[in-house]
Write a protein that holds these residues in place. Sequence first.
Motif, PDB file in Angstrom:
ATOM      1  N   ALA A  53     -17.305  -6.919 -20.395  1.00  0.00           N
ATOM      2  CA  ALA A  53     -16.490  -7.637 -21.378  1.00  0.00           C
ATOM      3  C   ALA A  53     -15.093  -7.029 -21.476  1.00  0.00           C
ATOM      4  N   ASN A  54     -15.000  -5.704 -21.479  1.00  0.00           N
ATOM      5  CA  ASN A  54     -13.686  -5.063 -21.531  1.00  0.00           C
ATOM      6  C   ASN A  54     -12.884  -5.320 -20.256  1.00  0.00           C
ATOM      7  N   GLY A  55     -13.543  -5.362 -19.128  1.00  0.00           N
ATOM      8  CA  GLY A  55     -12.854  -5.690 -17.874  1.00  0.00           C
ATOM      9  C   GLY A  55     -12.321  -7.112 -17.868  1.00  0.00           C
ATOM     10  N   ILE A  56     -13.132  -8.052 -18.376  1.00  0.00           N
ATOM     11  CA  ILE A  56     -12.689  -9.446 -18.456  1.00  0.00           C
ATOM     12  C   ILE A  56     -11.521  -9.580 -19.427  1.00  0.00           C
ATOM     13  N   LEU A  57     -11.612  -8.908 -20.575  1.00  0.00           N
ATOM     14  CA  LEU A  57     -10.517  -8.950 -21.550  1.00  0.00           C
ATOM     15  C   LEU A  57      -9.238  -8.373 -20.955  1.00  0.00           C
ATOM     16  N   TYR A  58      -9.338  -7.279 -20.217  1.00  0.00           N
ATOM     17  CA  TYR A  58      -8.168  -6.682 -19.587  1.00  0.00           C
ATOM     18  C   TYR A  58      -7.538  -7.636 -18.573  1.00  0.00           C
ATOM     19  N   GLY A  59      -8.372  -8.299 -17.787  1.00  0.00           N
ATOM     20  CA  GLY A  59      -7.863  -9.271 -16.821  1.00  0.00           C
ATOM     21  C   GLY A  59      -7.161 -10.447 -17.497  1.00  0.00           C
ATOM     22  N   LEU A  60      -7.759 -10.960 -18.587  1.00  0.00           N
ATOM     23  CA  LEU A  60      -7.127 -12.059 -19.324  1.00  0.00           C
ATOM     24  C   LEU A  60      -5.806 -11.637 -19.941  1.00  0.00           C
ATOM     25  N   LEU A  61      -5.771 -10.445 -20.514  1.00  0.00           N
ATOM     26  CA  LEU A  61      -4.531  -9.973 -21.122  1.00  0.00           C
ATOM     27  C   LEU A  61      -3.442  -9.749 -20.075  1.00  0.00           C
ATOM     28  N   LEU A  62      -3.810  -9.285 -18.892  1.00  0.00           N
ATOM     29  CA  LEU A  62      -2.828  -9.143 -17.817  1.00  0.00           C
ATOM     30  C   LEU A  62      -2.271 -10.502 -17.402  1.00  0.00           C
ATOM     31  N   LYS A  63      -3.153 -11.497 -17.299  1.00  0.00           N
ATOM     32  CA  LYS A  63      -2.713 -12.842 -16.919  1.00  0.00           C
ATOM     33  C   LYS A  63      -1.800 -13.432 -17.986  1.00  0.00           C
ATOM     34  N   TRP A  64      -2.151 -13.235 -19.275  1.00  0.00           N
ATOM     35  CA  TRP A  64      -1.318 -13.750 -20.360  1.00  0.00           C
ATOM     36  C   TRP A  64       0.012 -13.021 -20.435  1.00  0.00           C
ATOM     37  N   ALA A  65       0.040 -11.740 -20.071  1.00  0.00           N
ATOM     38  CA  ALA A  65       1.293 -10.991 -20.088  1.00  0.00           C
ATOM     39  C   ALA A  65       2.230 -11.469 -18.983  1.00  0.00           C
ATOM     40  N   GLN A  66       1.673 -11.893 -17.856  1.00  0.00           N
ATOM     41  CA  GLN A  66       2.501 -12.379 -16.753  1.00  0.00           C
ATOM     42  C   GLN A  66       2.968 -13.809 -16.985  1.00  0.00           C
ATOM     43  N   ARG A  67       2.147 -14.617 -17.676  1.00  0.00           N
ATOM     44  CA  ARG A  67       2.489 -16.022 -17.924  1.00  0.00           C
ATOM     45  C   ARG A  67       2.320 -16.320 -19.407  1.00  0.00           C
ATOM     46  N   PRO A  68       3.308 -15.989 -20.246  1.00  0.00           N
ATOM     47  CA  PRO A  68       3.162 -16.166 -21.693  1.00  0.00           C
ATOM     48  C   PRO A  68       3.144 -17.624 -22.134  1.00  0.00           C
ATOM     49  N   GLU A  69       3.543 -18.548 -21.272  1.00  0.00           N
ATOM     50  CA  GLU A  69       3.515 -19.957 -21.665  1.00  0.00           C
ATOM     51  C   GLU A  69       2.095 -20.488 -21.823  1.00  0.00           C
ATOM     52  N   MET A  70       1.106 -19.748 -21.330  1.00  0.00           N
ATOM     53  CA  MET A  70      -0.285 -20.167 -21.484  1.00  0.00           C
ATOM     54  C   MET A  70      -0.754 -20.039 -22.932  1.00  0.00           C
ATOM     55  N   LEU A  71      -0.074 -19.209 -23.729  1.00  0.00           N
ATOM     56  CA  LEU A  71      -0.479 -18.989 -25.115  1.00  0.00           C
ATOM     57  C   LEU A  71       0.140 -19.988 -26.085  1.00  0.00           C
ATOM     58  N   ARG A  72       1.134 -20.745 -25.659  1.00  0.00           N
ATOM     59  CA  ARG A  72       1.805 -21.680 -26.563  1.00  0.00           C
ATOM     60  C   ARG A  72       0.870 -22.833 -26.891  1.00  0.00           C
ATOM     61  N   VAL A  73       0.732 -23.115 -28.165  1.00  0.00           N
ATOM     62  CA  VAL A  73      -0.166 -24.191 -28.597  1.00  0.00           C
ATOM     63  C   VAL A  73       0.628 -25.429 -28.975  1.00  0.00           C
ATOM     64  N   GLY A  74       1.653 -25.278 -29.778  1.00  0.00           N
ATOM     65  CA  GLY A  74       2.431 -26.412 -30.261  1.00  0.00           C
ATOM     66  C   GLY A  74       3.669 -26.643 -29.421  1.00  0.00           C
ATOM     67  N   ASN A  75       4.424 -27.673 -29.800  1.00  0.00           N
ATOM     68  CA  ASN A  75       5.675 -27.963 -29.125  1.00  0.00           C
ATOM     69  C   ASN A  75       6.751 -27.012 -29.619  1.00  0.00           C
ATOM     70  N   VAL A  76       7.601 -26.591 -28.707  1.00  0.00           N
ATOM     71  CA  VAL A  76       8.680 -25.699 -29.077  1.00  0.00           C
ATOM     72  C   VAL A  76       9.844 -26.504 -29.642  1.00  0.00           C
ATOM     73  N   PHE A  77      10.150 -27.619 -29.019  1.00  0.00           N
ATOM     74  CA  PHE A  77      11.261 -28.447 -29.427  1.00  0.00           C
ATOM     75  C   PHE A  77      10.752 -29.702 -30.112  1.00  0.00           C
ATOM     76  N   PRO A  78      11.584 -30.337 -30.949  1.00  0.00           N
ATOM     77  CA  PRO A  78      11.169 -31.595 -31.570  1.00  0.00           C
ATOM     78  C   PRO A  78      11.091 -32.708 -30.533  1.00  0.00           C
ATOM     79  N   ASP A  79      10.417 -33.798 -30.914  1.00  0.00           N
ATOM     80  CA  ASP A  79      10.259 -34.914 -29.980  1.00  0.00           C
ATOM     81  C   ASP A  79      11.588 -35.596 -29.681  1.00  0.00           C
ATOM     82  N   MET A  80      12.466 -35.686 -30.680  1.00  0.00           N
ATOM     83  CA  MET A  80      13.723 -36.391 -30.492  1.00  0.00           C
ATOM     84  C   MET A  80      14.865 -35.552 -31.061  1.00  0.00           C
TER      85      MET A  80
END
Length: 96
Positions: A53-80
């Motif tokens: 479990a700690n190895g999997i968590l470390y791998g996920l955190l490394l992936k999220w650190a390299q690609r932080p856009e994977m953590l974004r849930v909502g829209n950054v900019f307004p629709d219009m």
Amino acid sequence: MKQYAVYRHIRGRALIFGLPVAFFALQLLAVIGSLMAVIFSFDLVLLFGAMVANGILYGLLLKWAQRPEMLRVGNVFPDMISNKKITIHETYDEPS
């Protein structure tokens, strides 16, 4: 005479084991929690499960650190986005 390379990335973010400080703190809490679980209820299956479990968590955190856009849930900019001037006096009846 030994030559040293100039460190030019002084404004880069701090990394510990390839993780930002917040992710490293999360990983450290997970490791401490799994160590406490193994110590207080010693089981061989729990020991190997915590390691995996700690190895999997470390791998996920490394992936999220390299690609932080994977953590974004909502829209950054307004629709219009509009340059239309906003006016307060829309339509109202003036007294006559």
